[in-house]
Design a protein around this motif. Structure first.
Motif, PDB file in Angstrom:
ATOM      1  N   HIS B 282       0.890  -1.249   0.039  1.00 32.26           N
ATOM      2  CA  HIS B 282      -0.070  -0.009   0.040  1.00 32.26           C
ATOM      3  C   HIS B 282       0.743   1.280   0.135  1.00 32.26           C
ATOM      4  O   HIS B 282       0.481   2.384  -0.752  1.00 32.26           O
ATOM      5  N   GLU B 283       1.683   1.174   0.834  1.00 33.07           N
ATOM      6  CA  GLU B 283       2.716   2.388   1.151  1.00 33.07           C
ATOM      7  C   GLU B 283       3.795   2.503  -0.006  1.00 33.07           C
ATOM      8  O   GLU B 283       4.595   3.503   0.213  1.00 33.07           O
ATOM      9  N   VAL B 284       3.976   1.808  -0.855  1.00 31.11           N
ATOM     10  CA  VAL B 284       5.158   1.645  -1.880  1.00 31.11           C
ATOM     11  C   VAL B 284       5.204   2.987  -2.610  1.00 31.11           C
ATOM     12  O   VAL B 284       3.838   3.366  -3.109  1.00 31.11           O
ATOM     13  N   ASN B 285       5.998   3.495  -2.956  1.00 21.71           N
ATOM     14  CA  ASN B 285       6.083   4.431  -3.892  1.00 21.71           C
ATOM     15  C   ASN B 285       6.167   4.010  -5.274  1.00 21.71           C
ATOM     16  O   ASN B 285       7.272   3.702  -5.598  1.00 21.71           O
ATOM     17  N   ARG B 286       5.079   3.993  -6.024  1.00 23.14           N
ATOM     18  CA  ARG B 286       5.010   3.446  -7.103  1.00 23.14           C
ATOM     19  C   ARG B 286       6.079   4.183  -8.217  1.00 23.14           C
ATOM     20  O   ARG B 286       6.414   3.123  -9.062  1.00 23.14           O
ATOM     21  N   ALA B 287       5.968   5.414  -8.122  1.00 25.57           N
ATOM     22  CA  ALA B 287       7.194   5.939  -9.028  1.00 25.57           C
ATOM     23  C   ALA B 287       8.376   5.276  -8.676  1.00 25.57           C
ATOM     24  O   ALA B 287       9.380   5.397  -9.963  1.00 25.57           O
ATOM     25  N   ARG B 288       8.833   4.919  -7.581  1.00 19.82           N
ATOM     26  CA  ARG B 288      10.117   4.395  -7.504  1.00 19.82           C
ATOM     27  C   ARG B 288      10.376   2.719  -7.869  1.00 19.82           C
ATOM     28  O   ARG B 288      11.376   2.351  -7.587  1.00 19.82           O
ATOM     29  N   VAL B 289       9.150   2.221  -7.752  1.00 15.53           N
ATOM     30  CA  VAL B 289       9.272   0.743  -7.839  1.00 15.53           C
ATOM     31  C   VAL B 289       8.721   0.325  -9.289  1.00 15.53           C
ATOM     32  O   VAL B 289       9.347  -0.750  -9.828  1.00 15.53           O
ATOM     33  N   ILE B 346       4.612  10.217 -21.715  1.00 13.81           N
ATOM     34  CA  ILE B 346       4.703  10.800 -20.407  1.00 13.81           C
ATOM     35  C   ILE B 346       3.366  10.421 -19.629  1.00 13.81           C
ATOM     36  O   ILE B 346       3.128  10.083 -18.523  1.00 13.81           O
ATOM     37  N   GLY B 347       2.271  10.352 -20.441  1.00 17.48           N
ATOM     38  CA  GLY B 347       0.812   9.915 -19.799  1.00 17.48           C
ATOM     39  C   GLY B 347       1.135   8.522 -19.148  1.00 17.48           C
ATOM     40  O   GLY B 347       0.387   8.326 -18.189  1.00 17.48           O
ATOM     41  N   ASP B 348       1.686   7.302 -19.924  1.00 16.17           N
ATOM     42  CA  ASP B 348       1.694   6.241 -19.354  1.00 16.17           C
ATOM     43  C   ASP B 348       2.421   6.271 -18.086  1.00 16.17           C
ATOM     44  O   ASP B 348       2.087   5.805 -17.081  1.00 16.17           O
ATOM     45  N   LEU B 349       3.495   7.139 -17.844  1.00 19.66           N
ATOM     46  CA  LEU B 349       4.193   7.290 -16.716  1.00 19.66           C
ATOM     47  C   LEU B 349       3.289   7.911 -15.569  1.00 19.66           C
ATOM     48  O   LEU B 349       3.469   7.152 -14.228  1.00 19.66           O
ATOM     49  N   LEU B 350       2.561   8.748 -15.857  1.00 25.67           N
ATOM     50  CA  LEU B 350       1.681   9.358 -14.905  1.00 25.67           C
ATOM     51  C   LEU B 350       0.652   8.442 -14.249  1.00 25.67           C
ATOM     52  O   LEU B 350       0.487   8.055 -13.222  1.00 25.67           O
ATOM     53  N   ALA B 351      -0.127   7.616 -15.245  1.00 22.70           N
ATOM     54  CA  ALA B 351      -0.860   6.748 -14.998  1.00 22.70           C
ATOM     55  C   ALA B 351      -0.405   5.587 -13.857  1.00 22.70           C
ATOM     56  O   ALA B 351      -0.924   5.122 -13.248  1.00 22.70           O
ATOM     57  N   GLY B 352       0.943   5.031 -14.466  1.00 20.62           N
ATOM     58  CA  GLY B 352       1.517   4.385 -13.506  1.00 20.62           C
ATOM     59  C   GLY B 352       1.882   4.585 -12.192  1.00 20.62           C
ATOM     60  O   GLY B 352       1.961   3.713 -11.212  1.00 20.62           O
ATOM     61  N   MET B 353       2.071   5.813 -11.843  1.00 19.04           N
ATOM     62  CA  MET B 353       2.670   6.252 -10.747  1.00 19.04           C
ATOM     63  C   MET B 353       1.345   6.528  -9.836  1.00 19.04           C
ATOM     64  O   MET B 353       1.484   6.487  -8.502  1.00 19.04           O
ATOM     65  N   VAL B 354       0.103   6.689 -10.280  1.00 22.58           N
ATOM     66  CA  VAL B 354      -0.873   7.181  -9.436  1.00 22.58           C
ATOM     67  C   VAL B 354      -1.634   5.706  -8.910  1.00 22.58           C
ATOM     68  O   VAL B 354      -1.817   4.691  -9.563  1.00 22.58           O
TER      69      VAL B 354
END
Lengths: 303, 373
Positions: B282-289, B346-354
């Motif tokens: 849950h708390e994983v920073n998805r942008a870094r994972v 870029i959009g794919d990146l954002l979608a993945g991070m959220v």
């Protein structure tokens, strides 16, 4: 008497010991049987101890008949090789010269020869037994009570069977000293190996070490502090036991002490006693310094 | 770029033909007579029952896991989850109560003592949490240890050891003693010792857990760099989810001696198999994972390949930074040795991070405890 027994029956008051006759019979039977067995084997026992006797005599002669200056030089060289400390070497020189000055050189050499042989024997016997005890819990359960008995039984008591079996002389003296000196070697070898870091041992195992490789590469080197303490203790025990062993015919400083006790020769007793103390300190400091030098890698800790 | 993809393919072929590890139906019960209870445990007796009523501890329950060759498989779990027990089964330091571990057609659990010794000497190497170096030996002698045990000639062993010491960045420390080195440096020795044997299976038991966070990151980087080239079969144990996600090609999550989920890092973050794992990630920073490979889409044949190429292992945050710096809308995602894998916007990146709000969508079925990625 019943009145002094708080109204209890006699049997609860006066211990119902076996009567004197049966006790005597028992003692006689055991002693007699034991003596007979020893007598019938005496040839074999003598043959077995003869080489020990010859070796001991030869060593004693080597110590006593070598010119004192050569012995002193050798002792100092050994102390230096072991300790690498000028202070310990200087202390040894002073102590040895004082011993010679008081006319105890020859006796000291006899004692030194005896202690060296006994210590070497105790280490040679104690190390493998200690290793065996460390490797198997069952072995340890067998050995520990035996060691307990060996260490608590008054040394005079087990001198008796030794004398009965081997007679009087150097060899029975040596056997008594070794029996007395070997327990700390066994115990500390066992303890040292058992306390070796389990992770390092597991690492050795994980790389496919055989039992022997684990013993030589990991267990013995890491148990070294305990082993050195064991050797040190063994030397101390041997030194104290040579005095007792003088009662069965071991010569040297111990014999002088025994003589001093019997005749209340105050000065003779103390001079010989101090000579023993001096030898003990020399052995102790040298072996400890040697042990520490072997573990210098520990001293260089990073943080 | 095409000329560079050739060796990659050869590499993959070579890796694929090598044997992996296959763990099947592994059970471990600790106690005086484990075999007495194995039947009951297989029939469903719970860990608590076994412990309270019969005084035995259930260490591992029905573990089946295939460990692919040439990859890093991370076994993750909290303390007491059985992960250290599991890794010790692989080189036979612990024998199972039931089950088998197959490597190259043989069952490790049925090897004789001598076979097991041979297996450990030549096929496996291990790195330990507390380094477990020999304190009375120098760095060089420690690194040489596995080769010495195997009976490799002194000169040859020394040459190999020196090479690996240099590879882990400890050149110049050959004659130091472990006590003279920091924790991170000691673990480099541990790593060099394990690599020096050239064993294909590398077992790493919480290898970096005892290190400071920065040193730990450094060691993770070293391991990944080495693995790029060595392609060893690595089993890495950790209790740290971030570490698991950073290193693991595949991650197996262990809880109370059971496997909860097996999959890639993205699988686990994007599709947790159950609430336990969902809470975990849950708390994983998805942008870094989450890595680029998870959000990349195939490159359409008609589409022109973007100029900016980013490695597929790159996490989304890093990718976003690179793309912003380059002012690129799209980037090519490339695998090892720059083999093109797909494209990312870029959009794919954002979608993945959220993180999707609420529970994970149900139409994406969880992969389940034994699912393949």
């Amino acid at each position: 008497m019943a009145s002094a027994c708080w109204g209890l029956p006699d049997a609860f008051c006066q211990f119902p010991a076996m009567d004197g006759k049966s006790l005597l019979l028992m003692r006689r039977t055991i002693d007699g049987t034991f003596r007979d067995i020893v007598r019938s084997w005496s040839g074999a026992i003598d043959a077995a101890t003869a080489p020990l006797q010859i070796a001991l005599n030869a060593l004693e002669r080597a110590f006593t008949s070598t010119p004192w200056i050569v012995v002193l030089a050798l002792v100092l060289a050994i102390v230096w090789a072991g300790s690498r400390s000028w202070r310990i070497v200087a202390g040894t020189a002073v102590a040895m010269l004082a011993i010679g000055w008081f006319g105890l050189w020859r006796d000291t050499m006899v004692t030194l020869a005896m202690v060296s042989v006994c210590t070497a024997m105790a280490v040679v016997i104690g190390l493998p037994i200690g290793i065996a005890a460390a490797r198997s819990d069952r072995m340890q359960r067998v050995i520990n009570p035996v060691l307990d008995v060996m260490q608590t039984l008054p040394s005079f008591v087990y001198l008796i069977p030794v004398v009965v079996i081997f007679g009087i002389g150097k060899v029975p003296g040596m056997i008594a000293v070794v029996i007395y000196a070997v327990p700390p070697m066994i115990r500390l070898t066992n303890l040292g190996i058992r306390l070796v870091d389990a992770q390092v041992l597991e690492a050795a195992e994980a790389f496919g070490s055989s039992g022997r490789q684990k013993l030589w590469n990991v267990q013995l080197p890491l148990a070294l502090p305990a082993l050195m303490t064991g050797v040190n203790q063994t030397i101390m025990m041997a030194l104290s036991m040579v005095v007792v062993a003088s009662m069965v015919g071991v010569g040297g400083l111990g014999k002088n002490v025994l003589q001093a006790i019997n005749n209340q020769f105050f000065t003779l007793g103390f001079l010989n006693g101090f000579a023993l103390v001096a030898i003990a300190i020399i052995f102790d400091r040298t072996s400890q310094a040697f042990g520490q030098r072997l573990q210098q890698y520990r001293g260089a800790a990073h943080d | 770029m095409t000329d560079q993809s050739v060796p990659t393919l050869e590499d993959e072929d070579e890796v694929a033909t090598r044997p992996g590890l296959e763990i099947r139906g592994l059970y471990k019960i600790f106690g005086p007579s484990p075999s007495r209870w194995i039947g009951a445990v297989k029939a469903g007796m719970t860990k608590t029952d076994l412990n309270r009523r019969h005084g035995h501890v259930l260490g591992l329950t029905d573990i089946s896991l295939s460990i692919p060759p040439g990859r890093i498989t991370v076994i993750m779990g909290l303390s007491g989850s059985g992960k250290s027990t599991l890794i010790r089964h692989i080189n036979g330091l612990i024998a199972p109560t039931a089950g088998e571990i197959l490597f190259d057609g043989t069952d490790v659990c049925r090897m004789s003592a001598a076979e097991l010794r041979g297996f450990r000497r030549s096929r496996t190497a291990m790195v330990f949490q507390k380094f477990a170096l020999l304190p009375h030996r120098t760095v060089l002698e420690n690194t040489r240890y596995g080769l010495d045990i195997r009976g490799v000639p002194r000169a040859e062993a020394e040459r190999a050891a020196r090479r690996w010491i240099a590879r882990v960045g400890l050149g110049g420390y050959e004659n130091s003693y472990p006590s003279q080195l920091s924790g991170g440096m000691q673990q480099r020795v541990g790593l060099a010792r394990a690599l020096a044997t050239d064993a294909e299976i590398l077992l790493m038991d919480e290898a970096f857990s005892a290190l400071d966070p920065l040193i730990r990151l450094d060691m993770q980087r070293i391991l990944l760099e080495l693995q790029e080239e060595l392609h060893r079969t690595i089993v890495f144990i950790t209790h740290d989810l971030d570490e698991a996600l950073r290193l693991g090609d595949r991650i197996a999550i262990l809880r109370d001696g059971r496997l909860e989920q097996v999959g890639t890092g993205q699988d686990i973050v994007l599709r947790p198999a159950n609430d336990y794992i969902a809470a975990f990630v849950h708390e994983v920073n998805r942008a870094r994972v989450i890595r680029l490979s998870a959000v990349a889409t195939p490159l359409a044949e008609t589409e022109e390949a973007p100029r900016l190429a980013l490695p597929d292992r790159l996490v989304l945050e890093e990718a976003a930074r690179e793309m912003l710096a380059a002012g690129a809308e799209r980037a090519l995602v490339v695998g090892p040795r720059r083999r093109p894998l797909g494209i990312v916007r870029i959009g794919d990146l954002l979608a993945g991070m959220v993180r999707p709000s609420g529970r994970p969508p149900t139409d994406q079925a969880p992969t389940g405890p034994r699912g393949k990625p």
